[in-house]
Design an enzyme around this catalytic site. Sequence first.
Site, PDB file in Angstrom:
ATOM      1  N   PRO A 296      22.160 -13.170  -2.801  1.00 40.13           N
ATOM      2  CA  PRO A 296      21.981 -12.843  -1.527  1.00 40.13           C
ATOM      3  C   PRO A 296      20.755 -13.584  -1.007  1.00 40.13           C
ATOM      4  O   PRO A 296      19.521 -13.477  -1.356  1.00 40.13           O
ATOM      5  CB  PRO A 296      21.977 -11.341  -1.297  1.00 40.13           C
ATOM      6  CG  PRO A 296      22.247 -10.821  -2.521  1.00 40.13           C
ATOM      7  CD  PRO A 296      21.725 -11.728  -3.634  1.00 40.13           C
ATOM      8  N   GLU A 297      21.126 -14.394   0.055  1.00 36.86           N
ATOM      9  CA  GLU A 297      19.650 -14.892   0.660  1.00 36.86           C
ATOM     10  C   GLU A 297      19.502 -14.377   2.062  1.00 36.86           C
ATOM     11  O   GLU A 297      20.381 -13.607   2.621  1.00 36.86           O
ATOM     12  CB  GLU A 297      19.897 -16.600   0.665  1.00 36.86           C
ATOM     13  CG  GLU A 297      20.049 -17.027  -0.733  1.00 36.86           C
ATOM     14  CD  GLU A 297      20.048 -18.493  -0.950  1.00 36.86           C
ATOM     15  OE1 GLU A 297      19.247 -19.089  -0.108  1.00 36.86           O
ATOM     16  OE2 GLU A 297      20.550 -19.011  -1.928  1.00 36.86           O
TER      17      GLU A 297
ATOM     18  N   LYS B 108      14.219 -11.211   3.019  1.00 32.98           N
ATOM     19  CA  LYS B 108      15.406 -10.461   2.287  1.00 32.98           C
ATOM     20  C   LYS B 108      15.086  -9.098   1.929  1.00 32.98           C
ATOM     21  O   LYS B 108      15.871  -8.407   1.279  1.00 32.98           O
ATOM     22  CB  LYS B 108      15.362 -11.480   0.886  1.00 32.98           C
ATOM     23  CG  LYS B 108      15.681 -12.696   0.837  1.00 32.98           C
ATOM     24  CD  LYS B 108      16.020 -13.335  -0.250  1.00 32.98           C
ATOM     25  CE  LYS B 108      15.087 -14.313  -0.853  1.00 32.98           C
ATOM     26  NZ  LYS B 108      15.399 -14.945  -2.210  1.00 32.98           N
TER      27      LYS B 108
ATOM     28  N   ARG C 179      15.184 -19.274 -12.162  1.00 27.99           N
ATOM     29  CA  ARG C 179      16.561 -19.726 -11.483  1.00 27.99           C
ATOM     30  C   ARG C 179      16.997 -21.338 -11.983  1.00 27.99           C
ATOM     31  O   ARG C 179      15.938 -21.997 -12.468  1.00 27.99           O
ATOM     32  CB  ARG C 179      16.498 -19.880 -10.020  1.00 27.99           C
ATOM     33  CG  ARG C 179      16.380 -18.378  -9.475  1.00 27.99           C
ATOM     34  CD  ARG C 179      15.835 -18.300  -8.181  1.00 27.99           C
ATOM     35  NE  ARG C 179      15.620 -16.980  -7.691  1.00 27.99           N
ATOM     36  CZ  ARG C 179      15.182 -16.536  -6.703  1.00 27.99           C
ATOM     37  NH1 ARG C 179      14.639 -17.570  -5.829  1.00 27.99           N
ATOM     38  NH2 ARG C 179      15.066 -15.377  -6.314  1.00 27.99           N
TER      39      ARG C 179
END
Length: 262
Positions: free
Chosen positions: A2-3, A51, A251
């Site tokens: 989720p961004e 976020k 990531r």
Amino acid sequence: MPEGDVVWRTARQLDAALSGRALTRSDFRVPRFATTDLSGRAVGEAISRGKHLLTRVEGGLTVHTHLRMDGSWRIRRAGGYPPRDHRVRLVLANEQWQAVGYLLGIIEVLPTASEDRVVGHLGPDLLGPDWDTAEAVRRLGAAPDRPAGEALLDQRNLAGIGNLYKAEVLFLRGISPWRPAGQIHDLAGLVELARQLMDANKERPVQVTTGNPAPGAQTFVYGRAGRPCRRCGTPVRADGYSARANAAQERITFWCPACQAA
Ligand SMILES: [Zn+2]
């Protein structure tokens, strides 16, 4: 992953379901807050900050949650028991709705007056009312040797970008993820593009940067390792990205080695 746009939409959904109504149930399925009971308190508002999600309840308390890698909030009609699902971490319910939080990465209750303790470090929020391009550029420029990809992910510089928008804006601007931030001539244009993409996507359930919402056509490089670049046909590269990012932020980065030459 989720961004900021997904978190922004989640806050809107929580706000619509919870604000202005008294909680009839709160169920914290995490040890630290297992005995916390917010029932009887009205929810004032639910907002996003980068976020992070802040749900403010009567009595000066804030429920701070973060989706991290896999978390989500789902809104269901009230009535019936909340799901007996081991992934559920928190339930906030009123007479109309149940908000069910799955796999939330952060859950804590703190005084609303102390919210800065959990979000005060964040840079300008790309989707927030306080968005400030100049301040984001100033923060990015303060560490000129830092690779652009890493700098964009650092929420202390600007809040809301995750791996997808990082990869896509760097591609669209023809910038290698490893180019030092100080060598990017138009940082303002870069962050403004990120803001525009996130703003355009915040109301819809899919994240599209190409203008084409069809499955498989939504991004230029993100998630497309080995596939031909949409501009030049060169296979899109993907590399682990662990250099100086901490373990939780490790990531993969996606880029076109031809369009984004170092
Ligand atoms: Zn290319």
